[in-house]
Scaffold this motif. Structure first.
Motif, mmCIF file in Angstrom:
data_model
loop_
_atom_site.group_PDB
_atom_site.id
_atom_site.type_symbol
_atom_site.label_atom_id
_atom_site.label_comp_id
_atom_site.label_asym_id
_atom_site.label_seq_id
_atom_site.Cartn_x
_atom_site.Cartn_y
_atom_site.Cartn_z
ATOM 1 N N PRO A 1 0.804 -1.225 0.000
ATOM 2 C CA PRO A 1 0.000 0.000 0.000
ATOM 3 C C PRO A 1 0.839 1.278 0.000
ATOM 4 O O PRO A 1 0.589 2.205 -0.774
ATOM 5 C CB PRO A 1 -0.828 -0.124 1.287
ATOM 6 C CG PRO A 1 -0.964 -1.606 1.485
ATOM 7 C CD PRO A 1 0.355 -2.173 1.051
ATOM 8 N N ALA B 1 2.810 1.500 -3.335
ATOM 9 C CA ALA B 1 1.929 1.786 -4.469
ATOM 10 C C ALA B 1 1.590 3.277 -4.537
ATOM 11 O O ALA B 1 1.609 3.879 -5.622
ATOM 12 C CB ALA B 1 0.653 0.956 -4.364
ATOM 13 N N HIS B 2 1.281 3.895 -3.410
ATOM 14 C CA HIS B 2 0.979 5.332 -3.401
ATOM 15 C C HIS B 2 2.201 6.147 -3.846
ATOM 16 O O HIS B 2 2.065 7.135 -4.586
ATOM 17 C CB HIS B 2 0.521 5.775 -2.009
ATOM 18 C CG HIS B 2 -0.917 5.498 -1.732
ATOM 19 N ND1 HIS B 2 -1.943 6.132 -2.411
ATOM 20 C CD2 HIS B 2 -1.514 4.649 -0.857
ATOM 21 C CE1 HIS B 2 -3.106 5.697 -1.970
ATOM 22 N NE2 HIS B 2 -2.887 4.789 -1.018
ATOM 23 N N LEU C 1 -0.029 -0.542 -12.268
ATOM 24 C CA LEU C 1 -0.323 0.861 -11.973
ATOM 25 C C LEU C 1 0.082 1.774 -13.125
ATOM 26 O O LEU C 1 -0.662 2.702 -13.496
ATOM 27 C CB LEU C 1 0.387 1.299 -10.691
ATOM 28 C CG LEU C 1 -0.084 0.669 -9.385
ATOM 29 C CD1 LEU C 1 0.750 1.191 -8.218
ATOM 30 C CD2 LEU C 1 -1.562 0.946 -9.139
ATOM 31 N N TRP D 1 -6.451 -5.351 -3.635
ATOM 32 C CA TRP D 1 -7.332 -4.306 -4.167
ATOM 33 C C TRP D 1 -6.945 -3.971 -5.607
ATOM 34 O O TRP D 1 -7.797 -3.849 -6.491
ATOM 35 C CB TRP D 1 -7.248 -3.046 -3.306
ATOM 36 C CG TRP D 1 -8.272 -2.009 -3.696
ATOM 37 C CD1 TRP D 1 -9.486 -1.806 -3.112
ATOM 38 C CD2 TRP D 1 -8.169 -1.058 -4.767
ATOM 39 N NE1 TRP D 1 -10.158 -0.784 -3.758
ATOM 40 C CE2 TRP D 1 -9.373 -0.307 -4.783
ATOM 41 C CE3 TRP D 1 -7.203 -0.761 -5.725
ATOM 42 C CZ2 TRP D 1 -9.624 0.709 -5.704
ATOM 43 C CZ3 TRP D 1 -7.446 0.244 -6.649
ATOM 44 C CH2 TRP D 1 -8.639 0.970 -6.644
ATOM 45 N N ILE D 2 -5.651 -3.799 -5.865
ATOM 46 C CA ILE D 2 -5.181 -3.413 -7.193
ATOM 47 C C ILE D 2 -5.550 -4.475 -8.230
ATOM 48 O O ILE D 2 -6.113 -4.166 -9.293
ATOM 49 C CB ILE D 2 -3.652 -3.185 -7.170
ATOM 50 C CG1 ILE D 2 -3.318 -1.960 -6.313
ATOM 51 C CG2 ILE D 2 -3.112 -3.005 -8.593
ATOM 52 C CD1 ILE D 2 -1.846 -1.807 -6.008
ATOM 53 N N THR E 1 -7.818 5.527 -0.598
ATOM 54 C CA THR E 1 -7.891 4.111 -0.981
ATOM 55 C C THR E 1 -6.703 3.339 -0.411
ATOM 56 O O THR E 1 -5.547 3.757 -0.576
ATOM 57 C CB THR E 1 -7.916 3.941 -2.512
ATOM 58 O OG1 THR E 1 -8.985 4.705 -3.047
ATOM 59 C CG2 THR E 1 -8.091 2.470 -2.887
ATOM 60 N N GLU E 2 -6.973 2.228 0.241
ATOM 61 C CA GLU E 2 -5.908 1.334 0.737
ATOM 62 C C GLU E 2 -5.463 0.456 -0.423
ATOM 63 O O GLU E 2 -6.132 -0.526 -0.765
ATOM 64 C CB GLU E 2 -6.446 0.475 1.883
ATOM 65 C CG GLU E 2 -5.450 -0.529 2.435
ATOM 66 C CD GLU E 2 -4.397 0.103 3.337
ATOM 67 O OE1 GLU E 2 -3.442 -0.607 3.706
ATOM 68 O OE2 GLU E 2 -4.517 1.297 3.674
ATOM 69 N N LEU E 3 -4.343 0.804 -1.029
ATOM 70 C CA LEU E 3 -3.915 0.135 -2.259
ATOM 71 C C LEU E 3 -3.166 -1.165 -1.963
ATOM 72 O O LEU E 3 -1.977 -1.308 -2.288
ATOM 73 C CB LEU E 3 -3.046 1.076 -3.095
ATOM 74 C CG LEU E 3 -3.757 2.304 -3.675
ATOM 75 C CD1 LEU E 3 -2.780 3.162 -4.456
ATOM 76 C CD2 LEU E 3 -4.925 1.881 -4.556
ATOM 77 N N LEU F 1 -8.092 4.760 -7.663
ATOM 78 C CA LEU F 1 -6.650 4.552 -7.626
ATOM 79 C C LEU F 1 -5.930 5.839 -7.233
ATOM 80 O O LEU F 1 -4.931 5.813 -6.496
ATOM 81 C CB LEU F 1 -6.179 4.092 -9.012
ATOM 82 C CG LEU F 1 -4.819 3.401 -9.127
ATOM 83 C CD1 LEU F 1 -4.848 2.067 -8.409
ATOM 84 C CD2 LEU F 1 -4.474 3.198 -10.598
ATOM 85 N N SER G 1 -9.567 3.957 -11.986
ATOM 86 C CA SER G 1 -8.525 4.955 -11.744
ATOM 87 C C SER G 1 -8.909 6.081 -10.799
ATOM 88 O O SER G 1 -8.054 6.562 -10.039
ATOM 89 C CB SER G 1 -8.026 5.516 -13.076
ATOM 90 O OG SER G 1 -7.349 4.509 -13.801
#
Length: 483
Positions: free
Chosen positions: A152, A155-156, A434, A327-328, A321-323, A316, A313
Motif C-alpha cells: 500500500p 503503491a501510493h 499501476l 485491491w489493485i 484508498t488502501e492500495l 486509484l 482509476s
C-alpha cells in the motif's frame, strides 16, 4: 594333395561349427541373464553438434530461442548444448516436473547460487565467497521490504512518481520512441521508491551508465572472454560502482537500506546494491513497453483496458484508498492479465542451476558440473499448454482469478520458483499494472510504427525490442501542474 585339401576343409567346417556353437551359447546365456537388455549404468543426454572449441556458441548466440526449439525437435526433451567454458543440459517437461526437479530439487544435487555465481561475480565485481554470504540476505530482505505488507505505501509512492514523470517527461502531447520514454519513466519511479529520493537526486548519471552496462551485459557474462576487450562495459561498470559507493549512504530512509544492514560488510555494499539495482531496472521498462505496445496493437484488448481503467482509476488516485495488492488486482484484473500475458511472451530464454552431483532425470543421467537449464520462453510457447501460444491473448488467464501469483505459481516460469523465486515479483506486478492503468487513464495513445520483433540475440531477462517504436499521445484529462 586332394586328401590334404579335404582334411583342411573338414577341420575348417568343424572350427566354424564350434565357433558358431560358442557364440550361440554365449548369446543365449547373456539374454537369459539380462546382460544384453540391461541398460548401461550411465545414459547421458544427446549432445548438440557444434564446432571444435566453440561448440554451439555461434548458433546459440544468433537466436537462442530458435536454436533451442530446433534442438528440441532434433534431440528430444533432454539435450546438452556445449558452449565455451560450460555445458548446458536443457530439460523440457511438465510444469510439475520442472518445479520438482529444477526449482525445488535437493540442494545436494543442484544449486542456484553455484549456477549464477560465475556470472554475477564476473559482472558485478563481488567475490564468490561474498556473493554466497550475501545472496540469501538479499533475497530475504527484498522479499520482506517489497512484500504484501508494504505494497500500500509503495503503491501510493509509485503513483506520485508516475504523475511527476507524466508532467516532466511526457507533457501534454508528443510523438516519442516508446522504449526510451518508458525506460526513463519506470526507472526513475522504481529508483525513488526502492533506493529513495536522496540517492536518486545524488546520482543523476546512473541511468545513462546503466544503459551502456546493460547493452554489454550478456557478452560480458560470457566465460573466457577477457573484459579488457569490452571497454564500454568496463567503463560503465566502474562509473556505476563509483556512483553507488559515493552515494549509498543516502539510502538510509529507503527500503534498500535494510539490505546493507542485513549484509553488514561495508566493503562490498556497492557491489551488492549494484545487483539490486540491476534487478530493479533490467526488466521493468521492457515489460512495460511490450504491455503498452501489445494493448495498442489490438483494438478489442485496448477497449477492455480503457473500460476498466475508467472505472478504477479515480479510486486509484484517491489518497483514501488502501492500495493493497489484492485491491489493485481485483479492481484492475484485465490490466493484470495483460501484464501476465506480456511476461509469458517475453520471458527469458534461459534459467540455470549448477549440478553438484550426477543426477537422474527420466532415462538420463545429468553430469556433475553441467548447468541444468530450462527455457521459460520455449515452455511458454507450448501449444498444449497455451492455445495460440505465439499470440497476445490476455483472456487466457481469466480462469485463474484476478491475482497474478496464481498464474505464475501454476503455469509460468517468468519469475522463477522455489526459494529463489524473484523476491520482487509482487512489487514488479504492482509497478506495471499501476503504470499501464494511469497511462491509459490520462492519455489517448496511438501506435505510429508497426510492432517490432523481440530482440533475437537476447538470452537473459525480459526481451528488448529489436527496433524503435514510436507512439503519439495527448492528454485527455487535466493533471495538476500541466495547465
Amino acid at each position: 594333395m586332394e586328401t590334404a585339401k579335404a582334411t583342411m576343409l573338414l577341420w575348417s567346417g568343424w572350427w566354424l561349427f564350434g565357433v558358431s556353437l560358442f557364440v550361440f551359447v554365449v548369446v543365449t546365456v547373456a539374454r537369459r541373464s539380462g546382460w544384453l537388455t540391461r541398460k548401461p549404468k550411465y545414459t547421458y543426454p544427446p549432445v548438440c553438434k557444434g564446432l571444435p572449441f566453440l561448440g554451439s556458441a555461434l548458433e546459440f548466440g544468433k537466436n537462442p530461442l530458435e536454436f533451442l526449439q530446433s534442438c528440441r525437435k532434433q534431440y528430444g526433451d533432454v539435450f546438452t548444448v556445449v558452449l565455451p567454458g560450460r555445458r548446458m543440459t536443457f530439460i523440457f517437461a511438465s510444469t510439475e516436473q520442472v518445479r520438482k526437479y529444477f526449482f525445488n530439487g535437493p540442494s545436494s544435487l543442484i544449486s542456484f547460487t553455484a549456477g549464477v555465481e560465475p556470472f554475477t561475480c564476473r559482472i558485478f565485481g563481488m567475490s564468490k565467497k561474498d556473493f554466497s554470504l550475501a545472496h540469501r540476505s538479499l533475497l530475504t530482505t527484498l522479499r520482506s521490504e517489497l512484500g504484501a505488507k508494504n505494497i500500500p505505501q509503495l503503491a501510493h509512492r509509485l503513483i506520485n512518481y508516475y504523475l511527476d514523470n507524466f508532467r516532466s517527461l511526457w507533457g501534454k502531447k508528443n510523438e516519442r520512441d516508446a522504449s526510451e520514454l518508458l525506460l526513463k519513466t519506470l526507472s526513475d519511479a522504481s529508483l525513488r521508491v526502492v533506493f529513495g529520493d536522496e540517492f536518486a537526486n545524488a546520482s543523476p548519471s546512473l541511468l545513462n551508465d546503466f544503459v551502456v552496462f546493460d547493452e554489454w551485459f550478456e557478452l560480458a557474462a560470457t566465460p573466457l572472454l577477457p573484459h579488457f576487450l569490452l571497454r564500454p562495459f568496463v567503463t560503465s561498470r566502474r562509473r556505476l560502482l563509483d556512483t553507488i559507493a559515493a552515494n549509498w549512504k543516502y539510502t538510509k530512509n529507503a527500503p534498500i537500506y535494510k539490505l546493507t544492514e542485513a549484509y553488514g560488510n561495508e566493503g562490498n555494499v556497492p557491489s551488492l546494491l549494484f545487483t539490486a539495482l540491476w534487478a530493479t531496472w533490467s526488466n521493468a521498462s521492457s515489460a512495460s513497453f511490450w504491455t503498452l505496445i501489445y494493448i495498442l496493437a489490438d483494438e478489442k484488448v485496448k477497449y477492455k483496458v480503457l473500460a476498466e481503467v475508467e472505472k478504477a482509476s479515480p479510486l486509484l488516485l484517491s489518497s483514501k484508498t488502501e492500495l493493497s495488492a489484492e485491491w489493485i488486482f481485483s479492481n484492475l484484473p484485465y490490466v493484470s492479465y495483460c501484464v501476465s500475458e506480456t511476461l509469458r511472451l517475453c520471458a527469458s530464454v534461459v534459467d540455470i542451476r549448477k549440478v553438484l552431483a550426477d543426477m537422474e532425470f527420466g532415462e538420463f543421467t545429468i553430469r556433475q558440473g553441467d548447468y541444468l537449464c530450462i527455457s521459460p520462453a520455449v515452455a511458454h510457447r507450448e501449444d498444449s499448454m497455451f492455445s495460440q501460444s505465439e499470440n497476445f491473448v490476455p483472456d487466457r488467464f481469466q480462469k485463474q482469478g484476478a491475482h497474478p501469483n496464481a498464474v505464475f505459481d501454476k503455469d509460468l516460469f517468468t519469475f522463477g520458483g522455489g526459494f529463489y523465486k524473484c523476491p520482487g515479483q509482487l512489487f514488479a506486478m504492482v509497478e506495471l499494472v499501476l503504470f499501464i492503468a494511469l497511462a491509459f487513464y490520462l492519455y489517448d495513445i496511438q501506435l505510429v510504427d508497426p510492432v517490432p520483433k523481440l530482440k533475437e540475440t537476447q538470452a537473459v531477462g525480459i526481451k528488448k525490442p529489436s527496433a524503435s517504436c514510436r507512439i503519439y499521445y495527448q492528454w485527455k484529462r487535466r493533471l495538476a501542474g500541466m495547465e
